[in-house]
Design a protein around this motif. Structure first.
Motif, PDB file in Angstrom:
ATOM      1  N   GLY A 109      44.503  74.907  18.256  1.00 51.66           N
ATOM      2  CA  GLY A 109      44.312  73.782  17.345  1.00 51.66           C
ATOM      3  C   GLY A 109      43.100  72.938  17.648  1.00 51.66           C
ATOM      4  N   VAL A 110      42.171  73.454  18.441  1.00 54.40           N
ATOM      5  CA  VAL A 110      40.965  72.711  18.797  1.00 54.40           C
ATOM      6  C   VAL A 110      39.961  72.781  17.654  1.00 54.40           C
ATOM      7  N   THR A 111      39.414  71.639  17.259  1.00 55.74           N
ATOM      8  CA  THR A 111      38.404  71.602  16.204  1.00 55.74           C
ATOM      9  C   THR A 111      37.092  72.164  16.743  1.00 55.74           C
ATOM     10  N   VAL A 112      36.609  73.256  16.139  1.00 54.96           N
ATOM     11  CA  VAL A 112      35.381  73.902  16.607  1.00 54.96           C
ATOM     12  C   VAL A 112      34.216  73.700  15.642  1.00 54.96           C
ATOM     13  N   ALA A 113      34.504  73.302  14.396  1.00 60.24           N
ATOM     14  CA  ALA A 113      33.461  73.110  13.400  1.00 60.24           C
ATOM     15  C   ALA A 113      34.065  72.318  12.244  1.00 60.24           C
ATOM     16  N   ALA A 114      33.229  72.037  11.254  1.00 59.98           N
ATOM     17  CA  ALA A 114      33.703  71.354  10.049  1.00 59.98           C
ATOM     18  C   ALA A 114      33.170  72.081   8.826  1.00 59.98           C
ATOM     19  N   LEU A 115      33.976  72.106   7.791  1.00 57.68           N
ATOM     20  CA  LEU A 115      33.576  72.673   6.506  1.00 57.68           C
ATOM     21  C   LEU A 115      33.330  71.509   5.553  1.00 57.68           C
ATOM     22  N   SER A 116      32.166  71.476   4.907  1.00 56.62           N
ATOM     23  CA  SER A 116      31.840  70.362   4.023  1.00 56.62           C
ATOM     24  C   SER A 116      31.393  70.858   2.659  1.00 56.62           C
ATOM     25  N   VAL A 117      31.696  70.079   1.640  1.00 55.16           N
ATOM     26  CA  VAL A 117      31.208  70.326   0.287  1.00 55.16           C
ATOM     27  C   VAL A 117      30.379  69.110  -0.117  1.00 55.16           C
ATOM     28  N   VAL A 118      29.123  69.358  -0.453  1.00 59.37           N
ATOM     29  CA  VAL A 118      28.175  68.293  -0.785  1.00 59.37           C
ATOM     30  C   VAL A 118      27.870  68.374  -2.272  1.00 59.37           C
TER      31      VAL A 118
END
Length: 251
Positions: free
Chosen positions: A214-223
């Motif tokens: 459950g470790v956050t390794v990245a982020a997904l973004s919508v711009v």
């Protein structure tokens, strides 16, 4: 007749003979990376400017630059020097978590097609948001305003997600007084927003991508542009984020 490729493959490379440190006591690697950093900031620069920016004697800077040219890390141009193709190729291979690029590529492409927005995969490095990959949607309404920059302040929507899920003493510079409350909301809801906070007319939704444990390794973004309803986009982005996270955990 030898092919162009075979001739290029046997082209002699100038012998490298460098001291362990330059006149100021800095190591050769420090000097070389200092020059690369100066080129990153300037994009194109001449010898005199690069030597001054790095605090190196011109003879030392010239020697290091020419060695970087031989290695393909720097190339000569009309204005002096610029980044070389080898650094581009090496950079394209980097990923902060095993399998991250493979796990995100197809989902990011589908999300861009579905929303018509730009989709980014982001990580946090040196207190800044680093865009690992951009996928453009159709029609692309924000690309010109973003200029495809790959380094942004930590307080982008993606940066908020990453900082909220990171170690509490992570060095990201000054934080607003209300950040702790906002971070708690980001952790609870699993989504962060940027409503024209960085670029006028540009908004963003971001969710965490989680690996094993459950470790956050990245982020997904919508711009996207300011005409979109971010709350409606959030549900779509969260579903994509959960699917990618499941793939990361399975790896």
């Amino acid at each position: 007749m030898q092919s162009v490729q075979s001739v290029q493959s046997v082209r002699p490379v100038r012998p490298v003979a460098v001291p362990a440190a330059d006149a100021g006591g800095r190591s050769v690697l420090e000097g070389a990376f200092g020059l690369l950093g100066a080129l990153e900031r300037a994009q194109v620069a001449g010898l005199t400017r690069l030597a001054a920016d790095c605090g190196l004697p011109k003879t030392t800077a010239h020697r290091l630059l020419e060695q970087l040219v031989d290695l393909g890390a720097v190339e000569r141009c009309a204005g002096g020097y610029r980044m070389g193709p080898r650094l581009f190729r090496l950079g394209q291979r980097w990923q902060p978590h095993p399998g991250l690029r493979a796990a995100t590529w197809e989902s990011a492409r589908r999300l861009a097609q579905l929303t018509g927005a730009m989709v980014g995969v982001n990580v946090l490095r040196e207190g800044q948001t680093l865009v690992l990959d951009w996928t453009a949607g159709e029609p692309d309404t924000v690309r010109d305003r973003l200029r495809h920059d790959v380094v942004w302040p930590w307080f982008t929507a993606a940066g908020k997600v990453l900082v909220a899920g990171a170690h509490p003493r992570l060095p990201v510079g000054p934080q607003p007084a209300a950040w702790e409350r906002e971070a708690a909301v980001v952790r609870e809801e699993g989504v962060a927003f940027d409503r024209e906070e960085l670029v006028t007319g540009v908004c963003c939704v971001a969710v965490p991508l989680k690996g094993p444990g459950g470790v956050t390794v990245a982020a997904l973004s919508v711009v996207t542009d300011s005409g979109h309803r971010l709350d409606r986009l959030a549900d779509v982005v969260q579903r994509a984020g959960r699917a990618i996270s499941a793939g990361l955990r399975s790896r």
